[in-house]
Design an enzyme around this catalytic site. Structure first.
Site, mmCIF file in Angstrom:
data_model
loop_
_atom_site.group_PDB
_atom_site.id
_atom_site.type_symbol
_atom_site.label_atom_id
_atom_site.label_comp_id
_atom_site.label_asym_id
_atom_site.label_seq_id
_atom_site.Cartn_x
_atom_site.Cartn_y
_atom_site.Cartn_z
ATOM 1 N N GLN A 1 0.864 -1.182 0.000
ATOM 2 C CA GLN A 1 0.000 0.000 0.000
ATOM 3 C C GLN A 1 0.896 1.225 0.000
ATOM 4 O O GLN A 1 1.950 1.240 0.646
ATOM 5 C CB GLN A 1 -0.891 0.030 1.243
ATOM 6 C CG GLN A 1 -2.025 1.044 1.189
ATOM 7 C CD GLN A 1 -3.312 0.464 0.636
ATOM 8 O OE1 GLN A 1 -3.934 -0.375 1.254
ATOM 9 N NE2 GLN A 1 -3.712 0.921 -0.543
ATOM 10 N N THR B 1 -0.494 -2.538 7.344
ATOM 11 C CA THR B 1 -0.436 -3.990 7.402
ATOM 12 C C THR B 1 -1.115 -4.586 6.177
ATOM 13 O O THR B 1 -1.533 -5.724 6.174
ATOM 14 C CB THR B 1 -1.062 -4.472 8.733
ATOM 15 O OG1 THR B 1 -0.394 -3.786 9.800
ATOM 16 C CG2 THR B 1 -0.876 -5.955 8.981
ATOM 17 N N HIS B 2 -1.216 -3.785 5.119
ATOM 18 C CA HIS B 2 -1.945 -4.172 3.913
ATOM 19 C C HIS B 2 -1.022 -4.882 2.930
ATOM 20 O O HIS B 2 -0.799 -4.413 1.809
ATOM 21 C CB HIS B 2 -2.589 -2.949 3.276
ATOM 22 C CG HIS B 2 -3.424 -2.153 4.222
ATOM 23 N ND1 HIS B 2 -3.819 -0.855 3.968
ATOM 24 C CD2 HIS B 2 -3.943 -2.459 5.438
ATOM 25 C CE1 HIS B 2 -4.543 -0.397 4.990
ATOM 26 N NE2 HIS B 2 -4.624 -1.363 5.882
ATOM 27 N N THR B 3 -0.459 -6.008 3.342
ATOM 28 C CA THR B 3 0.343 -6.823 2.437
ATOM 29 C C THR B 3 -0.590 -7.675 1.584
ATOM 30 O O THR B 3 -1.494 -8.314 2.097
ATOM 31 C CB THR B 3 1.309 -7.716 3.219
ATOM 32 O OG1 THR B 3 0.563 -8.593 4.068
ATOM 33 C CG2 THR B 3 2.245 -6.877 4.089
#
Length: 592
Positions: free
Chosen positions: A348, A518-520
């Site tokens: 992101q 934490t947008h993997t």
């Protein structure tokens, strides 16, 4: 080490976050005997989300009470294919959770739906600007599902979460006060928007003055008392400022612990085993069928759990890790472009602008709500002229105040020293009189951004660590500068004393030590072609038909929104396919 073999069950679920809880609820509804394996401890609302423990800033934001131990299992990171990767040893760029609830316990609560044009992403770009507009190293793809197919599941997940917001389009008709650019929804949000804080009020003012279309951020932080479709109760948010990194002491932030687990715990056909570290998915001699999983229990004993169905519902990175360790699918090779597992990793593109005011403006940053605030989509999806902007992908600009504190960090105006008495003076002047806006951009996938097994480092269980190869590309750096400049331009009318933005500069590298999101995403993506995707449109492995892999790992690239709403909708979509099609005729749901 010899294994203890358990009795066979209908389905085994790896991970008990949002996805695991959704699949367990849906499959036990269908009468299946489900065993859920969670590598961390159990967490329930009454005992674990109680005051004052849950609002302990040192425990949550420094000791990382809700996050996995990187001493046992982590990833290695490198920028380029030719670099040597090194382990991620301290929580920085992203925060994988552990324990029942997973990242769904410590998330903020922002709960978006993807735009309709996010689903046919590559086709849409090609149609608008031509195929040559897409760089040769960019591996973006269409999703193999449409917004219309997922809309009922978006709707149901919002109802389960008690999402607070304001619709912009209902059954094709515009609705005042919401996002006019969103996909059409079948009904209004379950709850009205949360109250605004000062920074959000001023965001509305600045956005409207610039001709933009601000709307309340869809937030799974309840604005009022609520009972969800499962009979689970939520209370109204009190703006305590402890959302991100924390469980919710008021039952106000949606989480698997609050919204689903109370139902599951009463079901005889549901069994939860905690402190269960899954080592691999077991395959039969054909390598085309899973027979169950092997895990270590709390005493370190090796356990084999046979099952007809294996559902990988862990954090996105570790779903991919288990596939690679278990030999499910062909690993991606960046040199040849062949293989699918590990392909299309994306992230992101987060950028921040801090605004500082004099002492007459009381922003009170210690007050906060994880998902509340305001946003604009005027530079997202088809609203953005990508040819003019000079990059592919959209993004949103938003005002959000999840809560600040002395341990989590306090922003200071430009020129403030980083230590000493002048730093203390700057902190005192800034803390109650500043806020920030963020520009959250999409992140494209590339042929040199991927996940693989590390050849050098192993985890605490003797397995190769997952290796991440990722860096910022020119496209995302250009987007970062665009969105930060738009945010600065919009904010000037508010007349702050000072502003500072953190736009990426040409040549900047991905910094794993600094939190970003934490947008993997990606690594085991869904698609309509088994040569370019690891999963079919129902998130079923092309190679092992009784394995489903559900999470943000399925995204071919990331859009401008937070992924949780999409992840939840895909979980319900997959559960429907299993219940209505797979159980009656086990096997591939899509012809290979």
């Amino acid at each position: 080490m010899s294994s203890t073999k358990k009795n066979k069950v209908d389905a085994v679920i790896v991970g008990m976050g949002w996805v695991g809880a959704i699949l367990a609820k849906e499959l036990t509804d269908a009468g299946l005997h489900v065993v859920a394996l969670e590598r961390g401890a159990d967490r329930s609302t009454q005992t674990d989300f109680s005051y004052p423990r849950v609002a302990d800033e040192l425990a949550g934001s420094v000791h990382r009470h809700y996050l996995q131990s990187l001493s046992k299992e982590t990833v290695t990171v490198r920028h380029r294919v030719q670099d040597i990767a090194v382990p991620y040893r301290q929580m920085g760029s992203f925060k994988p959770g552990i324990g029942v609830g997973g990242a769904g316990s410590h998330w903020s609560g922002c709960h978006f739906r993807a735009l309709p044009e996010d689903f046919n992403f590559r086709s849409n770009i090609e149609q608008r600007y031509g195929k040559k507009f897409i760089p040769g190293n960019m591996t973006i793809q269409d999703f193999p599902v449409t917004y219309e197919e997922l809309e009922p599941h978006f709707d149901h997940f919002e109802a389960v979460c008690g999402t607070s917001g304001k619709a912009g389009v209902i059954n094709g008709q515009p609705v005042a006060g919401g996002n006019p650019f969103e996909g059409s929804r079948q009904r209004e949000f379950p709850l009205a928007p949360n109250p605004d804080y000062l920074g959000s009020e001023l965001f509305y003012k600045a956005a409207r003055a610039n001709g933009y279309h601000p709307y309340p951020i869809p937030a799974s932080n309840a604005s009022a008392s609520y009972v969800n479709p499962y009979g689970c109760q939520m209370g109204p948010c009190n703006f305590c400022g402890f959302c991100s990194d924390y469980g919710c002491l008021n039952y106000a932030k949606a989480s698997p612990n609050v919204c689903i687990m109370p139902v599951l715990r009463l079901r005889k056909q549901f069994e939860l085993r905690t402190h269960a570290q899954v080592l691999k998915v077991n395959l039969d001699s054909t390598r085309k069928k899973a027979t169950g999983v092997t895990y270590l229990d709390e005493q370190g004993r090796e356990i084999e759990q046979p099952a007809d169905l294996v559902l990988l519902c862990a954090f996105s990175l570790f779903n991919v890790h288990l596939m690679l360790l278990s030999g499910i699918g062909r690993p991606y090779d960046p040199m040849t472009g062949n293989g699918t597992v590990g392909r299309n990793y994306s992230y992101q593109n987060i950028n921040r602008v801090n605004l500082f005011f004099d002492e007459t403006v009381h922003a009170n940053g210690f007050i906060g709500i994880g998902g509340g605030g305001a946003a604009i989509d005027d530079f997202n999806g088809n609203q953005l002229n990508n040819a003019k902007a000079g990059f592919i992908g959209g993004g949103i600009i938003w005002a959000r105040q999840p809560g600040a504190g002395p341990i989590r960090g306090i922003a200071t105006p430009p020129g403030t020293p980083t230590w000493g008495s002048d730093w203390k003076k700057g902190i005192k002047q800034a803390f109650r009189h500043s806020f920030y806006y963020e520009a959250q951009g999409a992140c494209m996938s590339y042929n040199d951004s991927y996940l693989s097994l590390d050849p050098t480092y192993k985890d605490d269980y003797g397995r190769p660590l997952l290796r991440m190869t990722f860096d910022w590309h020119d496209n995302e750096i250009t987007a970062s500068q665009f969105y930060v400049n738009k945010t600065l331009d919009m904010s000037r009318m508010l007349r702050p004393k000072a502003m500072k933005g953190d736009a990426k500069k040409p040549g900047d590298h991905y910094n794993v030590t600094q939190y970003q999101s934490t947008h993997t995403c990606g690594g085991a993506i869904m698609g309509d072609n088994p040569t370019t995707s690891a999963l079919n449109r129902y998130l079923q492995s092309w190679d092992v038909s009784n394995v489903f892999v559900i999470g943000a790992n399925a995204f071919p690239q990331n859009n401008g929104y937070n992924p949780t709403g999409m992840v939840g909708a895909l979980a319900y979509w997959t559960a429907k396919a299993i219940r209505e099609s797979y159980l009656a005729n086990p096997g591939p749901l899509v012809s290979n």
